[in-house]
Motif scaffolding. Structure first.
Motif, PDB file in Angstrom:
ATOM      1  N   LEU A 296      54.615  54.264  37.409  1.00 40.35           N
ATOM      2  CA  LEU A 296      54.598  55.647  36.942  1.00 40.35           C
ATOM      3  C   LEU A 296      53.472  56.386  37.658  1.00 40.35           C
ATOM      4  O   LEU A 296      52.371  55.841  37.816  1.00 40.35           O
ATOM      5  CB  LEU A 296      54.366  55.685  35.429  1.00 40.35           C
ATOM      6  CG  LEU A 296      54.292  57.047  34.755  1.00 40.35           C
ATOM      7  CD1 LEU A 296      55.631  57.777  34.843  1.00 40.35           C
ATOM      8  CD2 LEU A 296      53.868  56.896  33.300  1.00 40.35           C
ATOM      9  N   ALA A 297      53.745  57.615  38.083  1.00 36.77           N
ATOM     10  CA  ALA A 297      52.724  58.494  38.665  1.00 36.77           C
ATOM     11  C   ALA A 297      52.695  59.765  37.837  1.00 36.77           C
ATOM     12  O   ALA A 297      53.747  60.353  37.551  1.00 36.77           O
ATOM     13  CB  ALA A 297      53.051  58.820  40.123  1.00 36.77           C
ATOM     14  N   PHE A 298      51.494  60.185  37.448  1.00 36.53           N
ATOM     15  CA  PHE A 298      51.348  61.388  36.628  1.00 36.53           C
ATOM     16  C   PHE A 298      50.003  62.032  36.925  1.00 36.53           C
ATOM     17  O   PHE A 298      49.076  61.384  37.421  1.00 36.53           O
ATOM     18  CB  PHE A 298      51.485  61.062  35.131  1.00 36.53           C
ATOM     19  CG  PHE A 298      50.544  60.001  34.640  1.00 36.53           C
ATOM     20  CD1 PHE A 298      49.324  60.338  34.071  1.00 36.53           C
ATOM     21  CD2 PHE A 298      50.869  58.656  34.746  1.00 36.53           C
ATOM     22  CE1 PHE A 298      48.455  59.359  33.612  1.00 36.53           C
ATOM     23  CE2 PHE A 298      50.002  57.666  34.298  1.00 36.53           C
ATOM     24  CZ  PHE A 298      48.788  58.021  33.728  1.00 36.53           C
ATOM     25  N   LEU A 299      49.906  63.325  36.619  1.00 39.12           N
ATOM     26  CA  LEU A 299      48.669  64.048  36.880  1.00 39.12           C
ATOM     27  C   LEU A 299      47.565  63.594  35.943  1.00 39.12           C
ATOM     28  O   LEU A 299      47.796  63.362  34.756  1.00 39.12           O
ATOM     29  CB  LEU A 299      48.875  65.553  36.723  1.00 39.12           C
ATOM     30  CG  LEU A 299      49.729  66.234  37.773  1.00 39.12           C
ATOM     31  CD1 LEU A 299      49.800  67.740  37.490  1.00 39.12           C
ATOM     32  CD2 LEU A 299      49.188  66.000  39.180  1.00 39.12           C
ATOM     33  N   ASP A 300      46.372  63.496  36.505  1.00 40.35           N
ATOM     34  CA  ASP A 300      45.181  63.227  35.704  1.00 40.35           C
ATOM     35  C   ASP A 300      44.867  64.500  34.923  1.00 40.35           C
ATOM     36  O   ASP A 300      44.828  65.586  35.513  1.00 40.35           O
ATOM     37  CB  ASP A 300      44.016  62.865  36.640  1.00 40.35           C
ATOM     38  CG  ASP A 300      42.806  62.310  35.916  1.00 40.35           C
ATOM     39  OD1 ASP A 300      42.464  62.838  34.833  1.00 40.35           O
ATOM     40  OD2 ASP A 300      42.185  61.382  36.439  1.00 40.35           O
ATOM     41  N   VAL A 301      44.668  64.417  33.622  1.00 39.53           N
ATOM     42  CA  VAL A 301      44.368  65.609  32.822  1.00 39.53           C
ATOM     43  C   VAL A 301      42.909  66.020  32.938  1.00 39.53           C
ATOM     44  O   VAL A 301      42.531  67.098  32.486  1.00 39.53           O
ATOM     45  CB  VAL A 301      44.773  65.456  31.331  1.00 39.53           C
ATOM     46  CG1 VAL A 301      46.287  65.340  31.199  1.00 39.53           C
ATOM     47  CG2 VAL A 301      44.064  64.297  30.677  1.00 39.53           C
ATOM     48  N   PHE A 302      42.095  65.174  33.552  1.00 44.19           N
ATOM     49  CA  PHE A 302      40.698  65.503  33.841  1.00 44.19           C
ATOM     50  C   PHE A 302      40.466  65.319  35.344  1.00 44.19           C
ATOM     51  O   PHE A 302      39.714  64.435  35.761  1.00 44.19           O
ATOM     52  CB  PHE A 302      39.738  64.621  33.025  1.00 44.19           C
ATOM     53  CG  PHE A 302      39.941  64.732  31.547  1.00 44.19           C
ATOM     54  CD1 PHE A 302      39.614  65.907  30.879  1.00 44.19           C
ATOM     55  CD2 PHE A 302      40.455  63.672  30.826  1.00 44.19           C
ATOM     56  CE1 PHE A 302      39.807  66.013  29.502  1.00 44.19           C
ATOM     57  CE2 PHE A 302      40.650  63.769  29.455  1.00 44.19           C
ATOM     58  CZ  PHE A 302      40.322  64.947  28.794  1.00 44.19           C
ATOM     59  N   PRO A 303      41.141  66.133  36.170  1.00 45.00           N
ATOM     60  CA  PRO A 303      41.131  65.902  37.615  1.00 45.00           C
ATOM     61  C   PRO A 303      39.815  66.286  38.286  1.00 45.00           C
ATOM     62  O   PRO A 303      39.088  67.145  37.810  1.00 45.00           O
ATOM     63  CB  PRO A 303      42.255  66.815  38.101  1.00 45.00           C
ATOM     64  CG  PRO A 303      42.239  67.959  37.134  1.00 45.00           C
ATOM     65  CD  PRO A 303      41.922  67.319  35.799  1.00 45.00           C
ATOM     66  N   THR A 304      39.562  65.634  39.408  1.00 46.00           N
ATOM     67  CA  THR A 304      38.437  66.038  40.249  1.00 46.00           C
ATOM     68  C   THR A 304      38.879  67.115  41.230  1.00 46.00           C
ATOM     69  O   THR A 304      38.049  67.813  41.792  1.00 46.00           O
ATOM     70  CB  THR A 304      37.861  64.843  41.031  1.00 46.00           C
ATOM     71  OG1 THR A 304      38.852  64.349  41.918  1.00 46.00           O
ATOM     72  CG2 THR A 304      37.391  63.755  40.088  1.00 46.00           C
ATOM     73  N   ALA A 305      40.194  67.240  41.439  1.00 48.58           N
ATOM     74  CA  ALA A 305      40.785  68.253  42.314  1.00 48.58           C
ATOM     75  C   ALA A 305      42.192  68.541  41.815  1.00 48.58           C
ATOM     76  O   ALA A 305      42.821  67.675  41.192  1.00 48.58           O
ATOM     77  CB  ALA A 305      40.826  67.762  43.762  1.00 48.58           C
ATOM     78  N   VAL A 306      42.693  69.724  42.067  1.00 45.22           N
ATOM     79  CA  VAL A 306      44.079  70.053  41.713  1.00 45.22           C
ATOM     80  C   VAL A 306      44.994  69.064  42.432  1.00 45.22           C
ATOM     81  O   VAL A 306      44.824  68.801  43.623  1.00 45.22           O
ATOM     82  CB  VAL A 306      44.416  71.508  42.115  1.00 45.22           C
ATOM     83  CG1 VAL A 306      45.900  71.783  41.933  1.00 45.22           C
ATOM     84  CG2 VAL A 306      43.573  72.486  41.317  1.00 45.22           C
ATOM     85  N   GLY A 307      45.935  68.481  41.699  1.00 45.60           N
ATOM     86  CA  GLY A 307      46.868  67.518  42.269  1.00 45.60           C
ATOM     87  C   GLY A 307      46.437  66.069  42.109  1.00 45.60           C
ATOM     88  O   GLY A 307      47.175  65.159  42.486  1.00 45.60           O
ATOM     89  N   HIS A 308      45.262  65.836  41.520  1.00 42.18           N
ATOM     90  CA  HIS A 308      44.752  64.480  41.291  1.00 42.18           C
ATOM     91  C   HIS A 308      45.779  63.715  40.452  1.00 42.18           C
ATOM     92  O   HIS A 308      46.092  64.097  39.321  1.00 42.18           O
ATOM     93  CB  HIS A 308      43.410  64.598  40.572  1.00 42.18           C
ATOM     94  CG  HIS A 308      42.734  63.315  40.253  1.00 42.18           C
ATOM     95  ND1 HIS A 308      41.399  63.290  39.908  1.00 42.18           N
ATOM     96  CD2 HIS A 308      43.146  62.031  40.199  1.00 42.18           C
ATOM     97  CE1 HIS A 308      41.032  62.048  39.656  1.00 42.18           C
ATOM     98  NE2 HIS A 308      42.088  61.260  39.824  1.00 42.18           N
ATOM     99  N   THR A 309      46.303  62.658  41.026  1.00 44.57           N
ATOM    100  CA  THR A 309      47.400  61.907  40.429  1.00 44.57           C
ATOM    101  C   THR A 309      46.991  60.464  40.179  1.00 44.57           C
ATOM    102  O   THR A 309      46.305  59.853  40.993  1.00 44.57           O
ATOM    103  CB  THR A 309      48.630  61.951  41.371  1.00 44.57           C
ATOM    104  OG1 THR A 309      49.013  63.323  41.547  1.00 44.57           O
ATOM    105  CG2 THR A 309      49.801  61.164  40.820  1.00 44.57           C
ATOM    106  N   LEU A 310      47.423  59.936  39.051  1.00 41.21           N
ATOM    107  CA  LEU A 310      47.208  58.530  38.721  1.00 41.21           C
ATOM    108  C   LEU A 310      48.511  57.781  38.946  1.00 41.21           C
ATOM    109  O   LEU A 310      49.586  58.254  38.562  1.00 41.21           O
ATOM    110  CB  LEU A 310      46.773  58.385  37.265  1.00 41.21           C
ATOM    111  CG  LEU A 310      45.461  59.081  36.905  1.00 41.21           C
ATOM    112  CD1 LEU A 310      45.241  59.060  35.408  1.00 41.21           C
ATOM    113  CD2 LEU A 310      44.302  58.432  37.637  1.00 41.21           C
ATOM    114  N   VAL A 311      48.410  56.625  39.576  1.00 41.25           N
ATOM    115  CA  VAL A 311      49.574  55.779  39.838  1.00 41.25           C
ATOM    116  C   VAL A 311      49.295  54.441  39.164  1.00 41.25           C
ATOM    117  O   VAL A 311      48.258  53.817  39.410  1.00 41.25           O
ATOM    118  CB  VAL A 311      49.793  55.596  41.354  1.00 41.25           C
ATOM    119  CG1 VAL A 311      51.037  54.768  41.616  1.00 41.25           C
ATOM    120  CG2 VAL A 311      49.903  56.954  42.047  1.00 41.25           C
TER     121      VAL A 311
END
Length: 129
Positions: free
Chosen positions: A25-40
């Motif tokens: 699963l890949a989804f956006l980090d809700v506490f990103p360091t940059a716009v588009g920061h994604t967790l896989v």
């Protein structure tokens, strides 16, 4: 007790999903360091990246490799950075972070994005998959 990522996989916690397979699963980090920061993540809950068996580890990296170009097209950046920290959530995961400078990898600098901004970013990334 299931990790927060397992709860996301199970639909107990909402997420801005980018892509999903039977195993990852890949989804956006809700506490990103940059716009588009994604967790896989692998859907199998394993605490430590290097505790994954070879097949799951290789599959995770291959899955991340399919997501990175879509992020790069959706979010203007010089490249996609990859980070594995593994301390904040006891579930193996890889960070894919759009980079324009080294500061974008600073995990102590978190952006505050609205749910609408996250949803729009997720949609834009998905459009390039």
């Amino acid at each position: 007790m299931p990790s927060i990522f397992t709860r996301i996989i199970n639909g107990e916690i909402p997420a801005h999903t980018i892509a999903e397979t039977d195993d990852y699963l890949a989804f956006l980090d809700v506490f990103p360091t940059a716009v588009g920061h994604t967790l896989v993540i692998p859907k199998q809950e394993v605490d430590y990246l290097f505790a994954l068996d070879d097949e799951l580890y290789t599959g995770l990296m291959q899955f991340a490799k399919t997501i990175a170009p879509a992020i790069e097209k959706a979010v203007p950046c010089k490249r996609i950075g990859v980070a594995v920290v593994g301390l904040e959530v006891p579930h193996a995961h890889v960070h894919l972070i759009p980079l324009n400078s080294m500061a974008d990898m600073n995990f102590s600098n978190k952006l505050k994005l609205s749910q609408e901004e996250l949803a729009a970013t997720a949609e834009k990334i998905r459009s390039f998959l």
